[in-house]
Design a protein around this motif. Structure first.
Motif, PDB file in Angstrom:
ATOM      1  N   ASP A  14       0.870  -1.168   0.000  1.00 36.97           N
ATOM      2  CA  ASP A  14       0.000   0.000   0.000  1.00 36.97           C
ATOM      3  C   ASP A  14       0.906   1.216   0.000  1.00 36.97           C
ATOM      4  OD1 ASP A  14      -1.873   1.900   0.309  1.00 36.97           O
ATOM      5  OD2 ASP A  14      -2.473   1.349   2.341  1.00 36.97           O
ATOM      6  N   ALA A  15       1.192   1.757  -1.174  1.00 34.68           N
ATOM      7  CA  ALA A  15       2.289   2.710  -1.338  1.00 34.68           C
ATOM      8  C   ALA A  15       1.902   4.161  -1.127  1.00 34.68           C
ATOM      9  CB  ALA A  15       2.889   2.552  -2.737  1.00 34.68           C
ATOM     10  N   SER A  16       0.659   4.442  -0.744  1.00 31.08           N
ATOM     11  CA  SER A  16       0.241   5.822  -0.522  1.00 31.08           C
ATOM     12  C   SER A  16       0.557   6.723  -1.703  1.00 31.08           C
ATOM     13  CB  SER A  16       0.905   6.396   0.740  1.00 31.08           C
ATOM     14  OG  SER A  16       0.354   5.871   1.874  1.00 31.08           O
ATOM     15  N   VAL A  17       0.187   6.253  -2.896  1.00 32.58           N
ATOM     16  CA  VAL A  17       0.459   7.041  -4.089  1.00 32.58           C
ATOM     17  C   VAL A  17      -0.776   7.869  -4.412  1.00 32.58           C
ATOM     18  CG1 VAL A  17       1.435   6.935  -6.412  1.00 32.58           C
ATOM     19  CG2 VAL A  17       1.826   5.083  -4.839  1.00 32.58           C
ATOM     20  N   ARG A  18      -1.277   8.609  -3.435  1.00 33.41           N
ATOM     21  CA  ARG A  18      -2.458   9.425  -3.645  1.00 33.41           C
ATOM     22  C   ARG A  18      -2.161  10.560  -4.620  1.00 33.41           C
ATOM     23  NH1 ARG A  18      -7.063   6.872  -2.351  1.00 33.41           N
ATOM     24  NH2 ARG A  18      -6.717   5.631  -0.503  1.00 33.41           N
ATOM     25  N   SER A  19      -3.075  10.755  -5.536  1.00 31.95           N
ATOM     26  CA  SER A  19      -2.847  11.758  -6.575  1.00 31.95           C
ATOM     27  C   SER A  19      -2.915  13.160  -6.012  1.00 31.95           C
ATOM     28  CB  SER A  19      -3.907  11.604  -7.659  1.00 31.95           C
ATOM     29  OG  SER A  19      -3.833  12.665  -8.569  1.00 31.95           O
ATOM     30  N   ILE A  20      -1.988  14.005  -6.471  1.00 30.80           N
ATOM     31  CA  ILE A  20      -2.079  15.422  -6.146  1.00 30.80           C
ATOM     32  C   ILE A  20      -2.523  16.211  -7.371  1.00 30.80           C
ATOM     33  CG2 ILE A  20      -0.322  15.267  -4.365  1.00 30.80           C
ATOM     34  CD1 ILE A  20       1.608  16.606  -6.315  1.00 30.80           C
ATOM     35  N   VAL A  21      -2.899  15.497  -8.421  1.00 33.18           N
ATOM     36  CA  VAL A  21      -3.394  16.182  -9.617  1.00 33.18           C
ATOM     37  C   VAL A  21      -4.769  15.668 -10.014  1.00 33.18           C
ATOM     38  CG1 VAL A  21      -1.107  16.646 -10.519  1.00 33.18           C
ATOM     39  CG2 VAL A  21      -2.256  14.539 -11.173  1.00 33.18           C
ATOM     40  N   SER A  22      -5.470  15.052  -9.071  1.00 34.16           N
ATOM     41  CA  SER A  22      -6.765  14.480  -9.409  1.00 34.16           C
ATOM     42  C   SER A  22      -7.857  15.549  -9.501  1.00 34.16           C
ATOM     43  CB  SER A  22      -7.164  13.416  -8.389  1.00 34.16           C
ATOM     44  OG  SER A  22      -7.224  13.967  -7.094  1.00 34.16           O
ATOM     45  N   LEU A  42       0.158   5.162 -14.256  1.00 30.89           N
ATOM     46  CA  LEU A  42       1.453   4.493 -14.433  1.00 30.89           C
ATOM     47  C   LEU A  42       2.272   4.542 -13.148  1.00 30.89           C
ATOM     48  CD1 LEU A  42       2.449   5.749 -18.011  1.00 30.89           C
ATOM     49  CD2 LEU A  42       1.407   3.559 -17.367  1.00 30.89           C
ATOM     50  N   ARG A  43       2.201   5.652 -12.430  1.00 28.48           N
ATOM     51  CA  ARG A  43       2.947   5.798 -11.172  1.00 28.48           C
ATOM     52  C   ARG A  43       2.461   4.825 -10.093  1.00 28.48           C
ATOM     53  NH1 ARG A  43       5.283   9.929  -8.779  1.00 28.48           N
ATOM     54  NH2 ARG A  43       3.679   9.928  -7.168  1.00 28.48           N
ATOM     55  N   ALA A  44       1.225   4.386 -10.199  1.00 24.79           N
ATOM     56  CA  ALA A  44       0.677   3.494  -9.175  1.00 24.79           C
ATOM     57  C   ALA A  44       1.413   2.161  -9.116  1.00 24.79           C
ATOM     58  CB  ALA A  44      -0.809   3.254  -9.430  1.00 24.79           C
ATOM     59  N   PHE A  45       2.110   1.802 -10.200  1.00 20.03           N
ATOM     60  CA  PHE A  45       2.818   0.526 -10.257  1.00 20.03           C
ATOM     61  C   PHE A  45       4.225   0.656  -9.679  1.00 20.03           C
ATOM     62  CE2 PHE A  45      -0.468   0.200 -13.419  1.00 20.03           C
ATOM     63  CZ  PHE A  45      -0.850  -1.130 -13.418  1.00 20.03           C
ATOM     64  N   GLU A  55      -7.623  -1.447  -7.298  1.00 16.12           N
ATOM     65  CA  GLU A  55      -6.389  -1.133  -6.578  1.00 16.12           C
ATOM     66  C   GLU A  55      -5.758   0.157  -7.100  1.00 16.12           C
ATOM     67  OE1 GLU A  55      -4.372  -5.354  -5.540  1.00 16.12           O
ATOM     68  OE2 GLU A  55      -4.917  -5.048  -7.646  1.00 16.12           O
ATOM     69  N   ILE A  56      -5.812   0.334  -8.417  1.00 12.68           N
ATOM     70  CA  ILE A  56      -5.269   1.569  -8.991  1.00 12.68           C
ATOM     71  C   ILE A  56      -6.066   2.772  -8.502  1.00 12.68           C
ATOM     72  CG2 ILE A  56      -4.868   2.836 -11.133  1.00 12.68           C
ATOM     73  CD1 ILE A  56      -4.412   0.105 -12.493  1.00 12.68           C
ATOM     74  N   ALA A  57      -7.373   2.632  -8.453  1.00 10.21           N
ATOM     75  CA  ALA A  57      -8.215   3.729  -7.974  1.00 10.21           C
ATOM     76  C   ALA A  57      -7.880   4.068  -6.520  1.00 10.21           C
ATOM     77  CB  ALA A  57      -9.692   3.346  -8.101  1.00 10.21           C
ATOM     78  N   PRO A  63     -11.500   8.256  -9.542  1.00  8.19           N
ATOM     79  CA  PRO A  63     -12.711   7.423  -9.624  1.00  8.19           C
ATOM     80  C   PRO A  63     -12.434   6.149 -10.416  1.00  8.19           C
ATOM     81  CG  PRO A  63     -13.205   9.713 -10.145  1.00  8.19           C
ATOM     82  CD  PRO A  63     -11.717   9.612 -10.097  1.00  8.19           C
ATOM     83  N   LYS A  64     -13.082   5.059 -10.018  1.00  3.57           N
ATOM     84  CA  LYS A  64     -12.832   3.788 -10.693  1.00  3.57           C
ATOM     85  C   LYS A  64     -13.222   3.843 -12.166  1.00  3.57           C
ATOM     86  CE  LYS A  64     -13.649  -1.178 -10.427  1.00  3.57           C
ATOM     87  NZ  LYS A  64     -14.392  -2.282  -9.774  1.00  3.57           N
TER      88      LYS A  64
END
Length: 280
Positions: A14-22, A42-45, A55-57, A63-64
């Motif tokens: 669980d990499a905490s890759v929360r978007s700052i551009v969402s 792509l960064r989520a991987f 998982e990507i969402a 949003p999914k």
């Protein structure tokens, strides 16, 4: 940071890759939100081989339904591969080519890697090289010490800037205005006041340690089962950081600080000198 036994296949973190551009920014007409969201996917991987849309969402905060359209498009373009059986996606090797091309151009890894290998072998610990990625430090090279139990990190893994030894080292190598700006962003994302105070004190202590010794230590601070040291590496190619660490029960603290830390500092000095000589 969890530990893994050599030979085991790690599960996605669980990499905490929360978007700052969402969120759309209507005030910036040059900003292409769709492109930014595609890159977030792509960064989520970062440390996962396979991810489903859900998982990507979760990792991006998108949003999914948006994620489903983006993964479909990225697959059509050849940047993702779709595993029909598992209904999940993996990065296509052509995406990795972008990163490796950039790393090759930097030259930092080529100079540091053999020295990192020697230190990892002599210490039995993991030695890494990282660069800032937003509010994280991302591994661009990693050498483990050949032990049965190792740190669960690979190239592409991320550590937090504010609480890991490598992250703090990288922060302390930045110009003060940039460092203060990043620390402010880190604190804005931490809701717990006691945790915020701990982060500030840890960064200040690391800056003092680096000023006196050239390195900073985090012994059971970021994760209770991990001990490590970090060294800033500021070069003409950009700001990096080196680290050395391992499971806390395997780390001889005295040797880590008195023997191996000076060697990590020397690696940073050697890389800086070599890059300074190579570049006009």
């Amino acid at each position: 940071m969890r530990l893994e036994r050599r030979g085991e296949t790690p599960s996605p973190t669980d990499a905490s890759v929360r978007s700052i551009v969402s969120e759309d920014d209507p005030g910036d007409r040059n900003f292409v939100t769709a492109l930014a969201r595609g890159l977030e996917v792509l960064r989520a991987f970062d440390s996962a081989k396979l991810l489903g849309n859900r998982e990507i969402a979760e990792r991006t905060g998108l949003p999914k339904a948006t994620v489903s359209r983006l993964t479909y498009t990225l697959t059509r373009l050849g940047y993702l591969q779709h595993d029909e059986q598992r209904q999940a996606y993996r990065l296509d090797p052509r995406v990795l080519g972008f990163g490796f091309a950039a790393l090759t151009d930097l030259g930092v890894r080529d100079i540091a890697h053999p020295l990192m290998e020697r230190l990892a072998r002599d210490s039995g610990l993991s030695c890494g090289l990282g660069i800032r990625d937003r509010l994280s430090v991302m591994y661009i090279d990693m050498v483990d010490g050949g032990q049965a139990i190792t740190l669960r990190v690979t190239v592409g893994s991320r550590l937090p800037l504010g609480t890991s030894a490598m992250g703090r080292a990288l922060l302390c190598g930045l110009p003060l205005p940039e460092r203060d700006h990043l620390v402010g962003m880190i604190l804005d994302r931490e809701p717990d006041s006691a945790r915020r105070e701990s982060i500030v004190l840890g960064i200040r202590r690391s800056a003092d340690e680096i000023g006196r010794t050239g390195f900073c230590a985090a012994i059971g601070e970021w994760q209770v089962d991990v001990a490590g040291i970090g060294v800033p590496l500021v070069t003409p190619a950009g700001a990096f950081a080196l680290n050395l660490g391992g499971p806390i029960y395997r780390v001889d603290r005295d040797r880590l600080l008195s023997e191996f830390a000076p060697r990590l500092v020397e690696i940073a000095r050697h890389v800086r000198d070599r890059l300074g000589a190579l570049r006009p």
